[in-house]
Design an enzyme around this catalytic site. Structure first.
Site, PDB file in Angstrom:
ATOM      1  N   LYS A  14       0.829  -1.211   0.000  1.00 23.37           N
ATOM      2  CA  LYS A  14       0.000   0.000   0.000  1.00 23.37           C
ATOM      3  C   LYS A  14       0.866   1.266   0.000  1.00 23.37           C
ATOM      4  CE  LYS A  14      -2.339  -1.109   3.790  1.00 23.37           C
ATOM      5  NZ  LYS A  14      -1.725  -2.416   4.137  1.00 23.37           N
ATOM      6  N   ARG A  88      -9.788   0.569   8.762  1.00 20.79           N
ATOM      7  CA  ARG A  88      -9.384  -0.801   9.080  1.00 20.79           C
ATOM      8  C   ARG A  88     -10.464  -1.533   9.862  1.00 20.79           C
ATOM      9  NH1 ARG A  88      -3.404   0.343   8.953  1.00 20.79           N
ATOM     10  NH2 ARG A  88      -2.290  -1.589   9.297  1.00 20.79           N
ATOM     11  N   ARG A 145      -0.726  -9.439  13.206  1.00 19.28           N
ATOM     12  CA  ARG A 145      -1.210  -8.377  12.299  1.00 19.28           C
ATOM     13  C   ARG A 145      -2.063  -8.991  11.181  1.00 19.28           C
ATOM     14  NH1 ARG A 145       4.140  -5.497  10.607  1.00 19.28           N
ATOM     15  NH2 ARG A 145       2.803  -3.999   9.552  1.00 19.28           N
TER      16      ARG A 145
HETATM   17  P1  AMP Z   1       0.677   0.401   9.119  1.00 18.35           P
HETATM   18  O1  AMP Z   1       1.788   1.401   8.984  1.00 18.35           O
HETATM   19  O2  AMP Z   1      -0.493   0.721   8.258  1.00 18.35           O
HETATM   20  O3  AMP Z   1       1.167  -1.005   8.984  1.00 18.35           O
HETATM   21  O4  AMP Z   1       0.133   0.538  10.624  1.00 18.35           O
HETATM   22  C1  AMP Z   1       0.974   0.257  11.735  1.00 18.35           C
HETATM   23  C2  AMP Z   1       0.134   0.158  12.985  1.00 18.35           C
HETATM   24  O5  AMP Z   1      -0.513   1.402  13.256  1.00 18.35           O
HETATM   25  C3  AMP Z   1      -1.007  -0.863  12.923  1.00 18.35           C
HETATM   26  O6  AMP Z   1      -0.574  -2.193  13.212  1.00 18.35           O
HETATM   27  C4  AMP Z   1      -1.927  -0.329  14.010  1.00 18.35           C
HETATM   28  O7  AMP Z   1      -1.434  -0.610  15.299  1.00 18.35           O
HETATM   29  C5  AMP Z   1      -1.812   1.168  13.784  1.00 18.35           C
HETATM   30  N1  AMP Z   1      -2.812   1.636  12.800  1.00 18.35           N
HETATM   31  C6  AMP Z   1      -2.576   2.203  11.585  1.00 18.35           C
HETATM   32  N2  AMP Z   1      -3.734   2.506  10.962  1.00 18.35           N
HETATM   33  C7  AMP Z   1      -4.717   2.107  11.796  1.00 18.35           C
HETATM   34  C8  AMP Z   1      -6.131   2.113  11.705  1.00 18.35           C
HETATM   35  N3  AMP Z   1      -6.780   2.602  10.625  1.00 18.35           N
HETATM   36  N4  AMP Z   1      -6.837   1.619  12.768  1.00 18.35           N
HETATM   37  C9  AMP Z   1      -6.224   1.138  13.861  1.00 18.35           C
HETATM   38  N5  AMP Z   1      -4.895   1.077  14.001  1.00 18.35           N
HETATM   39  C10 AMP Z   1      -4.132   1.563  12.974  1.00 18.35           C
END
Ligand code: AMP
Length: 188
Positions: A14, A88, A145
């Site tokens: 992404k 999410r 995750r």
């Molecule tokens: P990412 O960089 O998208 O992999 O997000 C890293 C972490 O940030 C995730 O594992 C969640 O802990 C938190 N996070 C990011 N976006 C969201 C979201 N929309 N809802 C809840 N937690 C989020």
């Protein structure tokens, strides 16, 4: 406005594809994960978000929705937004719909990157070498995750499918090939 929800499990690409898409379509790129990681590390909010992220759990909806809305509010007169890693949960998707409606716009489409689980795990472990992210380096956290994605996040696709806005795109192959597929889905 072109409001794209770029969707997919952790490691689907992404972030990589968002960088290419934002340049081509002149969009603002909002990644809630990047926003959480960019907070002042000494703030209570940053510490709270990190406590969830480091374990591979989702930050609670109430906090995440507020963060997302304040991030969108920073921009005006824009052509559109790529939402990367948001929504999410179905509650987040509903909140985004309400928020965009209040601004006189709506989600244009959800682009869902489809990648097999084994490939995701390989990519995340490889990314850990450069990202320095605790949640990329540990196979148990990676599994959490992916499980969290399957249980809490995957249902969001059905939310947009019901609105006729879901487009699935094969997320395997070269970065350029995947980008081409995304562009065709957007332009069609
Ligand atoms: P990412 O960089 O998208 O992999 O997000 C890293 C972490 O940030 C995730 O594992 C969640 O802990 C938190 N996070 C990011 N976006 C969201 C979201 N929309 N809802 C809840 N937690 C989020």
């Amino acid at each position: 406005m072109l409001n794209l929800v770029l969707f997919g499990p952790p490691g689907a690409g992404k972030g990589t594809q968002s960088d290419l898409l934002k340049n081509k379509y002149e969009l603002v790129h909002i990644s809630t994960g990047d926003v959480f990681r960019g907070l002042d590390p000494n703030s209570d909010l940053a510490k709270l978000a990190k406590s969830y992220a480091d374990e591979g759990n989702l930050v609670p909806d109430e906090i995440t929705i507020k963060i997302l809305e304040s991030e969108v509010q920073k921009h005006s007169n824009i052509k559109g937004v790529i939402y990367d890693g948001f929504p999410r949960t179905t509650a987040q998707a509903e909140a985004l719909d309400t928020f965009l409606t209040s601004k006189g716009t709506e989600v244009s489409m959800m682009l869902s990157l489809v990648v097999p689980e084994e490939e995701l795990k390989k990519r995340l472990l490889a990314r850990a070498e450069v990202s320095g992210r605790a949640d990329d380096a540990d196979p148990d956290i990676i599994q959490n995750r992916i499980d969290t994605y399957n249980s809490s996040t995957a249902p969001v696709a059905a939310f947009y499918k019901a609105q006729g806005k879901l487009k699935e795109v094969k997320g395997v192959g070269s970065i350029e090939d995947i980008f081409e597929r995304l562009c065709s889905a957007i332009d069609s």
